[in-house]
Design an enzyme around this catalytic site. Structure first.
Site, short mmCIF file in Angstrom:
data_model
loop_
_atom_site.label_atom_id
_atom_site.label_comp_id
_atom_site.label_asym_id
_atom_site.label_seq_id
_atom_site.Cartn_x
_atom_site.Cartn_y
_atom_site.Cartn_z
N LYS A 56 -54.23 -2.01 89.15
CA LYS A 56 -53.92 -2.18 87.73
C LYS A 56 -52.70 -3.08 87.63
O LYS A 56 -51.77 -2.95 88.45
CB LYS A 56 -53.65 -0.80 87.11
N SER A 64 -55.63 3.34 79.02
CA SER A 64 -55.21 1.97 79.19
C SER A 64 -55.76 1.30 80.45
O SER A 64 -55.74 0.08 80.54
CB SER A 64 -53.68 1.90 79.23
N SER A 101 -54.85 7.81 80.51
CA SER A 101 -55.22 6.42 80.84
C SER A 101 -56.01 6.22 82.12
O SER A 101 -56.50 5.12 82.37
CB SER A 101 -53.97 5.55 80.90
#
Lengths: 96, 484
Positions: free
Chosen positions: B76, B151, B175
């Protein structure tokens, strides 16, 4: 609860943010909704409860001896600086 | 090769059935092919990836290479990766080159993984749909008109579309689990303090925790084992040995006490999602688990508690972006204050500004007691509810999300509607508990996630339950059309 234009201006000023005239109504609306949402907390009886300090019971922030643990890497770090010179970060003149 | 799990790829690499270079090349081509449709990646560094793959091949040839050697993954774009860009999905950091590696990145590299790229995400991890990214929304591989969740939307979409077998992710209010649920993949958020936060761009430091998105619980176990552990550079890292997450995966579930989170079966829950979750409970029963209802009366206060605590910590953490030392700087500042204000106003997107302002408000003079202290008291009530529940059951289960993936743009006009999407996941963050989401069926041809929440440091047990469930079902093996 609805926030006023003055509230929003004050919050933006504290947060060092500038909102354009066209953005202000949307922030008044959305922040008022958020404050209404968090207002639900008023219904909880917390008179006998201490504020939580760590999610893992009994754990506290670890401390370490106050000694230098990292090497000087300011040249590497300043490669990300928008403006740096001679090891210093440059900003607009503060004192005239 | 792209359809294989981390465990399968590891065996293939160790037995030299294919090389790390062949594998990396094949997945890099897949990533490039899917980028236009999904936008799952912010950066792909082919040269670095192939150099790492070549190094892995040399290590494999020499013998004695650790099991993850040559296994391709993505990070990420919130994890600092030395010498390459870490944007956190923001214009503010669009040109930020990490001077060092996050501990997670360094540990996984030492374990032998090959990093193919950095995945797209909501700006500063603030969002539940990946629509707040400065680099554009990610699309759900199951239906490109729908969001992948957020997210960690890029990580979840990349794993679901078989672009990488696994990716790192972070979870502050859901997330990891919410996008895993919406994309039909497996995600684990470990106990607060289990994985180091060093080198992860901070959002809400008392809630942030790194974990894994993969296709199977077995793969999540393999990667988590390599990521977890004490790190003196993170002051909230817990000094506690990391167990072998892989060895106990197949342990039978006979006698397991499962509590069904009553509060999650509320009026907001889609009936088709509820049906999938109830069917999953039957599978656990079939495995020998005892299933009963559990009530956590303060759990419905998770969302309001979170939207005081998280924005408060966010406004404090994001005060560092001032246009001076790193990050976006405005052109021609008139004076220092103008430099601060315009750099921040230009560099942050609307949702990040909203959260900073919410946090600023709840921490401001006269409101601190009413909001922040009150929220920390309610947070203690929620922590106590969980502690009581884990005195009676081994694991709490329920739906991960109230609905399946929604359409892009459907919830962008009202932030509160968007926030309520994390209603079932936030509790675990407030209490610092480990939690997973695993695929448990489909509603309207879109994936549904089953959430498992455990007591502190019971990742091993959660992975065991998830693995047993995945041996009994094949939901986790389904791939979206076009990516099979």
């Amino acid at each position: 609860m609805s926030l006023s234009r003055r509230d929003i201006d004050n919050i933006a000023q504290l947060a060092r943010l500038a909102l354009s005239e066209s953005e202000v109504p949307a922030y008044i609306d959305s922040l008022s909704r958020i404050i209404a949402l968090v207002g639900e907390l008023d219904h909880a009886d917390t008179r006998a409860v201490a504020p939580m300090s760590h999610p893992l019971a009994g754990l506290v922030q670890r401390q370490r001896p106050d000694v230098v643990s990292e090497g000087d890497r300011h040249e590497l770090f300043q490669r990300n600086a928008p403006q740096a010179m001679a090891g210093l970060y440059l900003v607009p003149r503060v004192l005239e | 090769m792209y359809s294989q799990t981390v465990a399968q790829l590891s065996r293939g690499l160790q037995q030299r059935e294919f090389s790390a270079t062949e594998l990396a090349r094949s997945l890099l081509a897949r990533i490039e092919g899917a980028q236009g449709a999904l936008n799952a990646f912010i950066s792909v560094d082919t040269e670095t990836a192939l150099a790492a793959a070549a190094a892995a091949d040399r290590q494999l040839a020499a013998g004695g290479a650790p099991p993850l050697t040559g296994v391709p993954i993505a990070h990420k774009d919130i994890f600092c990766t030395a010498g390459s860009r870490t944007t956190c999905g923001s214009k503010m950091l669009a040109n930020f080159v990490s001077p060092y590696d996050a501990t997670v990145v360094a540990r996984l590299r030492a374990a032998g993984v090959v990093v193919l790229g950095k995945t797209n995400m909501d700006e500063f991890a603030m969002g539940s749909s990946n629509e707040t990214s400065y680099f554009g929304p990610v699309r759900n591989p199951w239906d490109p008109t729908r969001v992948p969740g957020g997210s960690s939307g890029g990580s979840a979409a990349a794993v679901a579309a078989r672009l990488v077998p696994a990716a790192t992710a972070t979870d502050t209010g859901g997330s990891i689990r919410q996008p895993a649920a919406l994309c039909g993949v497996t995600g684990i958020k470990p106990t607060y303090g289990r994985v180091s936060r060093y080198g992860i761009v901070a959002f809400a430091s008392s809630l942030d925790q790194a974990g894994v998105i993969a296709r199977t619980a077995e793969d999540a176990a393999l990667l988590l084992g390599a990521m977890a552990g004490f790190d003196e550079r993170d002051s909230t890292s817990v000094e506690r040995a990391v167990p072998d997450y892989h060895a106990p995966l197949e342990r039978p579930l006979a006698g397991l006490k499962v509590g069904v989170l009553k509060e999650c079966f509320d009026k907001g829950l889609d009936p088709d999602v509820a049906a999938c979750v109830r069917a999953a409970l039957e599978v656990l029963r079939g495995e020998g688990a005892e299933v009963r209802d559990m009530s956590l009366p303060n759990l419905p206060l998770s969302v309001p508690t979170y939207y005081v605590v998280a924005p408060a910590e966010c406004s404090s953490n994001l005060a560092r972006y001032d246009g001076v030392r790193f990050g976006h700087r405005c052109e021609q500042p008139r004076d220092l204050k103008d430099l601060y204000v315009r750099s921040r106003s230009e560099g942050f997107g609307a949702e990040v500004k909203r959260r900073i302002m919410t946090g600023t408000y709840v921490l401001s003079a006269g409101y601190y007691d009413a909001y922040y202290l009150k929220a920390q008291r309610v947070r203690q009530l929620i922590v106590d509810d969980f502690a009581r529940a884990f005195g009676e059951v081994d694991v709490l289960v329920g739906p991960t999300t109230p609905t399946v993936a929604f359409e892009l743009g459907a919830k962008t006009s009202d932030p509160v509607t968007m926030y309520l999407n994390d209603i079932y996941t936030i509790g675990a963050n407030l209490a610092g508990l480990p939690a997973m989401s695993i695929p448990c069926g489909f509603a309207d041809a879109l994936p549904v996630g089953l959430q498992l929440i455990g007591a502190h440091f019971t990742e091993e047990r959660l992975l065991n339950i998830a693995h047993r469930y995945q041996l009994a079902t094949d939901w986790h093996q389904r791939a979206p059309e076009g990516y099979r």
